[in-house]
Design a protein around this motif. Structure first.
Motif, PDB file in Angstrom:
ATOM      1  N   ASP A 159       0.826  -1.210   0.000  1.00  0.00           N
ATOM      2  CA  ASP A 159       0.000   0.000   0.000  1.00  0.00           C
ATOM      3  C   ASP A 159       0.858   1.257   0.000  1.00  0.00           C
ATOM      4  N   GLU A 160       1.936   1.249   0.778  1.00  0.00           N
ATOM      5  CA  GLU A 160       2.832   2.411   0.816  1.00  0.00           C
ATOM      6  C   GLU A 160       3.519   2.612  -0.529  1.00  0.00           C
ATOM      7  N   LEU A 161       3.964   1.527  -1.153  1.00  0.00           N
ATOM      8  CA  LEU A 161       4.605   1.631  -2.466  1.00  0.00           C
ATOM      9  C   LEU A 161       3.622   2.119  -3.524  1.00  0.00           C
ATOM     10  N   ALA A 162       2.387   1.630  -3.472  1.00  0.00           N
ATOM     11  CA  ALA A 162       1.381   2.063  -4.445  1.00  0.00           C
ATOM     12  C   ALA A 162       1.090   3.552  -4.292  1.00  0.00           C
ATOM     13  N   ALA A 163       1.008   4.031  -3.051  1.00  0.00           N
ATOM     14  CA  ALA A 163       0.760   5.459  -2.824  1.00  0.00           C
ATOM     15  C   ALA A 163       1.932   6.295  -3.340  1.00  0.00           C
ATOM     16  N   ALA A 164       3.147   5.850  -3.089  1.00  0.00           N
ATOM     17  CA  ALA A 164       4.328   6.576  -3.578  1.00  0.00           C
ATOM     18  C   ALA A 164       4.357   6.576  -5.100  1.00  0.00           C
ATOM     19  N   ARG A 165       3.994   5.450  -5.695  1.00  0.00           N
ATOM     20  CA  ARG A 165       3.970   5.351  -7.156  1.00  0.00           C
ATOM     21  C   ARG A 165       2.961   6.333  -7.743  1.00  0.00           C
ATOM     22  N   LYS A 166       1.787   6.435  -7.120  1.00  0.00           N
ATOM     23  CA  LYS A 166       0.767   7.375  -7.609  1.00  0.00           C
ATOM     24  C   LYS A 166       1.244   8.815  -7.482  1.00  0.00           C
ATOM     25  N   ARG A 167       1.898   9.143  -6.357  1.00  0.00           N
ATOM     26  CA  ARG A 167       2.411  10.510  -6.194  1.00  0.00           C
ATOM     27  C   ARG A 167       3.469  10.811  -7.239  1.00  0.00           C
ATOM     28  N   GLY A 168       4.346   9.847  -7.506  1.00  0.00           N
ATOM     29  CA  GLY A 168       5.393  10.040  -8.509  1.00  0.00           C
ATOM     30  C   GLY A 168       4.814  10.203  -9.901  1.00  0.00           C
ATOM     31  N   LEU A 169       3.808   9.413 -10.230  1.00  0.00           N
ATOM     32  CA  LEU A 169       3.172   9.510 -11.532  1.00  0.00           C
ATOM     33  C   LEU A 169       2.500  10.865 -11.703  1.00  0.00           C
ATOM     34  N   ALA A 170       1.803  11.314 -10.675  1.00  0.00           N
ATOM     35  CA  ALA A 170       1.159  12.629 -10.741  1.00  0.00           C
ATOM     36  C   ALA A 170       2.195  13.735 -10.910  1.00  0.00           C
ATOM     37  N   ALA A 171       3.313  13.624 -10.220  1.00  0.00           N
ATOM     38  CA  ALA A 171       4.369  14.632 -10.337  1.00  0.00           C
ATOM     39  C   ALA A 171       4.975  14.621 -11.739  1.00  0.00           C
ATOM     40  N   ARG A 172       5.192  13.441 -12.295  1.00  0.00           N
ATOM     41  CA  ARG A 172       5.743  13.364 -13.655  1.00  0.00           C
ATOM     42  C   ARG A 172       4.780  13.968 -14.669  1.00  0.00           C
TER      43      ARG A 172
END
Length: 69
Positions: free
Chosen positions: A26-39
């Motif tokens: 869950d933590e990795l998925a949340a970080a991945r979503k934040r990174g995708l939004a930032a990109r």
């Protein structure tokens, strides 16, 4: 210790491992979503910056003011 206590301890240890793995996912998925939004935001900023610095051209490569003159 009897066999039931050993089994109960193993079941509890497995439950703890499963919960920890789920929390990590869950933590990795949340970080991945934040990174995708930032990109995506960076990409949109780059595109907007390119559009404001580059002159608009027509299909033949001339600017609209060159074409009218």
């Amino acid at each position: 210790m009897n066999v039931d206590d050993v089994v109960a301890a193993k079941v509890e240890a497995a439950r703890v491992r499963i919960q920890a793995a789920k929390r990590r996912r869950d933590e990795l998925a949340a970080a991945r979503k934040r990174g995708l939004a930032a990109r995506h935001a960076n990409k949109l900023r780059r595109i907007a910056a390119q559009q404001t610095t580059q002159p608009v051209t027509t299909d033949d490569g001339s600017t609209p003011t060159e074409r009218n003159s």
